[in-house]
Design a protein around this motif. Structure first.
Motif, PDB file in Angstrom:
ATOM      1  N   GLY A 160      -8.730 -19.327  12.042  1.00  0.00           N
ATOM      2  CA  GLY A 160      -7.868 -19.029  10.893  1.00  0.00           C
ATOM      3  C   GLY A 160      -8.693 -18.777   9.648  1.00  0.00           C
ATOM      4  N   GLY A 161      -8.076 -18.984   8.485  1.00  0.00           N
ATOM      5  CA  GLY A 161      -8.775 -18.796   7.220  1.00  0.00           C
ATOM      6  C   GLY A 161      -8.159 -17.713   6.371  1.00  0.00           C
ATOM      7  N   ILE A 162      -8.912 -17.283   5.395  1.00  0.00           N
ATOM      8  CA  ILE A 162      -8.445 -16.238   4.490  1.00  0.00           C
ATOM      9  C   ILE A 162      -8.749 -14.887   5.129  1.00  0.00           C
ATOM     10  CG2 ILE A 162      -8.722 -15.191   2.226  1.00  0.00           C
ATOM     11  CD1 ILE A 162      -9.471 -17.990   1.187  1.00  0.00           C
ATOM     12  N   ASP A 163      -7.740 -14.032   5.185  1.00  0.00           N
ATOM     13  CA  ASP A 163      -7.886 -12.738   5.855  1.00  0.00           C
ATOM     14  C   ASP A 163      -6.976 -11.735   5.161  1.00  0.00           C
ATOM     15  OD1 ASP A 163      -8.494 -10.770   7.722  1.00  0.00           O
ATOM     16  OD2 ASP A 163      -6.934 -11.433   9.106  1.00  0.00           O
ATOM     17  N   TYR A 164      -7.563 -10.758   4.493  1.00  0.00           N
ATOM     18  CA  TYR A 164      -6.795  -9.713   3.831  1.00  0.00           C
ATOM     19  C   TYR A 164      -6.980  -8.396   4.572  1.00  0.00           C
ATOM     20  CZ  TYR A 164      -6.145 -12.820  -0.143  1.00  0.00           C
ATOM     21  OH  TYR A 164      -5.777 -13.866  -0.929  1.00  0.00           O
ATOM     22  N   PRO A 165      -5.966  -7.511   4.524  1.00  0.00           N
ATOM     23  CA  PRO A 165      -6.106  -6.216   5.226  1.00  0.00           C
ATOM     24  C   PRO A 165      -7.142  -5.319   4.559  1.00  0.00           C
ATOM     25  CG  PRO A 165      -3.991  -6.310   4.088  1.00  0.00           C
ATOM     26  CD  PRO A 165      -4.682  -7.622   3.915  1.00  0.00           C
TER      27      PRO A 165
ATOM     28  N   TYR B  12      -2.203   1.009   4.643  1.00  0.00           N
ATOM     29  CA  TYR B  12      -2.621   1.922   5.703  1.00  0.00           C
ATOM     30  C   TYR B  12      -1.506   2.785   6.281  1.00  0.00           C
ATOM     31  CZ  TYR B  12      -6.843  -0.921   5.752  1.00  0.00           C
ATOM     32  OH  TYR B  12      -7.988  -1.573   5.405  1.00  0.00           O
ATOM     33  N   GLY B  13      -0.261   2.501   5.933  1.00  0.00           N
ATOM     34  CA  GLY B  13       0.846   3.242   6.526  1.00  0.00           C
ATOM     35  C   GLY B  13       1.434   2.484   7.705  1.00  0.00           C
ATOM     36  N   VAL B  14       2.516   3.015   8.237  1.00  0.00           N
ATOM     37  CA  VAL B  14       3.270   2.302   9.267  1.00  0.00           C
ATOM     38  C   VAL B  14       2.482   2.152  10.565  1.00  0.00           C
ATOM     39  CG1 VAL B  14       5.357   2.361  10.686  1.00  0.00           C
ATOM     40  CG2 VAL B  14       5.482   2.995   8.290  1.00  0.00           C
ATOM     41  N   ILE B  15       1.815   3.199  11.008  1.00  0.00           N
ATOM     42  CA  ILE B  15       1.156   3.135  12.322  1.00  0.00           C
ATOM     43  C   ILE B  15      -0.089   2.252  12.281  1.00  0.00           C
ATOM     44  CG2 ILE B  15      -0.024   4.481  14.101  1.00  0.00           C
ATOM     45  CD1 ILE B  15       1.921   6.769  13.387  1.00  0.00           C
ATOM     46  N   LYS B  16      -1.046   2.589  11.444  1.00  0.00           N
ATOM     47  CA  LYS B  16      -2.288   1.805  11.391  1.00  0.00           C
ATOM     48  C   LYS B  16      -2.014   0.397  10.844  1.00  0.00           C
ATOM     49  CE  LYS B  16      -7.073   1.863   9.942  1.00  0.00           C
ATOM     50  NZ  LYS B  16      -8.130   2.568   9.222  1.00  0.00           N
ATOM     51  N   GLY B  17      -1.181   0.288   9.821  1.00  0.00           N
ATOM     52  CA  GLY B  17      -0.833  -1.022   9.278  1.00  0.00           C
ATOM     53  C   GLY B  17      -0.092  -1.878  10.290  1.00  0.00           C
ATOM     54  N   GLY B  18       0.783  -1.241  11.063  1.00  0.00           N
ATOM     55  CA  GLY B  18       1.494  -1.971  12.117  1.00  0.00           C
ATOM     56  C   GLY B  18       0.564  -2.469  13.200  1.00  0.00           C
ATOM     57  N   LEU B  19      -0.423  -1.650  13.550  1.00  0.00           N
ATOM     58  CA  LEU B  19      -1.409  -2.074  14.554  1.00  0.00           C
ATOM     59  C   LEU B  19      -2.252  -3.242  14.033  1.00  0.00           C
ATOM     60  CD1 LEU B  19      -2.560   1.378  15.940  1.00  0.00           C
ATOM     61  CD2 LEU B  19      -1.215  -0.368  17.127  1.00  0.00           C
ATOM     62  N   LYS B  20      -2.664  -3.162  12.766  1.00  0.00           N
ATOM     63  CA  LYS B  20      -3.441  -4.253  12.175  1.00  0.00           C
ATOM     64  C   LYS B  20      -2.606  -5.530  12.129  1.00  0.00           C
ATOM     65  CE  LYS B  20      -6.469  -3.351   8.822  1.00  0.00           C
ATOM     66  NZ  LYS B  20      -7.688  -3.592   9.524  1.00  0.00           N
TER      67      LYS B  20
ATOM     68  N   CYS C 251       1.218 -14.251   8.140  1.00  0.00           N
ATOM     69  CA  CYS C 251       1.205 -13.038   8.965  1.00  0.00           C
ATOM     70  C   CYS C 251       2.211 -12.001   8.474  1.00  0.00           C
ATOM     71  CB  CYS C 251       1.473 -13.391  10.421  1.00  0.00           C
ATOM     72  SG  CYS C 251       0.129 -14.358  11.163  1.00  0.00           S
ATOM     73  N   SER C 252       3.369 -12.444   8.025  1.00  0.00           N
ATOM     74  CA  SER C 252       4.360 -11.475   7.543  1.00  0.00           C
ATOM     75  C   SER C 252       3.915 -10.849   6.220  1.00  0.00           C
ATOM     76  CB  SER C 252       5.730 -12.129   7.402  1.00  0.00           C
ATOM     77  OG  SER C 252       5.682 -13.233   6.537  1.00  0.00           O
ATOM     78  N   SER C 253       3.300 -11.619   5.341  1.00  0.00           N
ATOM     79  CA  SER C 253       2.777 -11.054   4.093  1.00  0.00           C
ATOM     80  C   SER C 253       1.620 -10.100   4.379  1.00  0.00           C
ATOM     81  CB  SER C 253       2.303 -12.162   3.156  1.00  0.00           C
ATOM     82  OG  SER C 253       3.380 -12.970   2.776  1.00  0.00           O
ATOM     83  N   TYR C 254       0.789 -10.461   5.335  1.00  0.00           N
ATOM     84  CA  TYR C 254      -0.311  -9.589   5.756  1.00  0.00           C
ATOM     85  C   TYR C 254       0.245  -8.267   6.277  1.00  0.00           C
ATOM     86  CZ  TYR C 254      -4.392  -7.966   8.393  1.00  0.00           C
ATOM     87  OH  TYR C 254      -5.430  -7.229   8.885  1.00  0.00           O
ATOM     88  N   ALA C 255       1.303  -8.330   7.075  1.00  0.00           N
ATOM     89  CA  ALA C 255       1.900  -7.117   7.635  1.00  0.00           C
ATOM     90  C   ALA C 255       2.396  -6.190   6.524  1.00  0.00           C
ATOM     91  CB  ALA C 255       3.041  -7.477   8.573  1.00  0.00           C
ATOM     92  N   ILE C 256       3.044  -6.748   5.513  1.00  0.00           N
ATOM     93  CA  ILE C 256       3.527  -5.934   4.398  1.00  0.00           C
ATOM     94  C   ILE C 256       2.357  -5.283   3.672  1.00  0.00           C
ATOM     95  CG2 ILE C 256       4.644  -6.031   2.132  1.00  0.00           C
ATOM     96  CD1 ILE C 256       6.535  -8.146   3.329  1.00  0.00           C
ATOM     97  N   MET C 257       1.306  -6.057   3.386  1.00  0.00           N
ATOM     98  CA  MET C 257       0.145  -5.502   2.692  1.00  0.00           C
ATOM     99  C   MET C 257      -0.525  -4.410   3.520  1.00  0.00           C
ATOM    100  SD  MET C 257      -1.713  -8.635   0.684  1.00  0.00           S
ATOM    101  CE  MET C 257      -1.891  -9.729   2.065  1.00  0.00           C
TER     102      MET C 257
END
Length: 64
Positions: free
Chosen positions: A59-64, A37-45, A26-32
């Motif tokens: 669960g599973g494989i999930d990329y932004p 997408y930027g801070v706002i949209k990426g933060g929401l995702k 989840c933390s790596s996903y948040a960085i990606m």
């Protein structure tokens, strides 16, 4: 934001056992997501991803 996540990954995350149901974590996903997408949209995702990480999620494989 990314600096805060990296600090979490380095100092807080190692204190707990690995239990993420998704790949990447989840933390790596948040960085990606923030980089893509930027801070706002990426933060929401990232927030939505963290909310989905629960015992009832497949669960599973999930990329932004």
């Amino acid at each position: 934001m990314i600096l805060l996540i990296r600090l979490y990954q380095k100092f807080v995350s190692p204190l707990f056992p690995s239990s993420c149901r998704f790949y990447p974590s989840c933390s790596s996903y948040a960085i990606m997501a923030i980089e893509k997408y930027g801070v706002i949209k990426g933060g929401l995702k990232a927030t939505w991803r963290i909310l989905r990480c629960n015992p009832f999620s497949k669960g599973g494989i999930d990329y932004p």
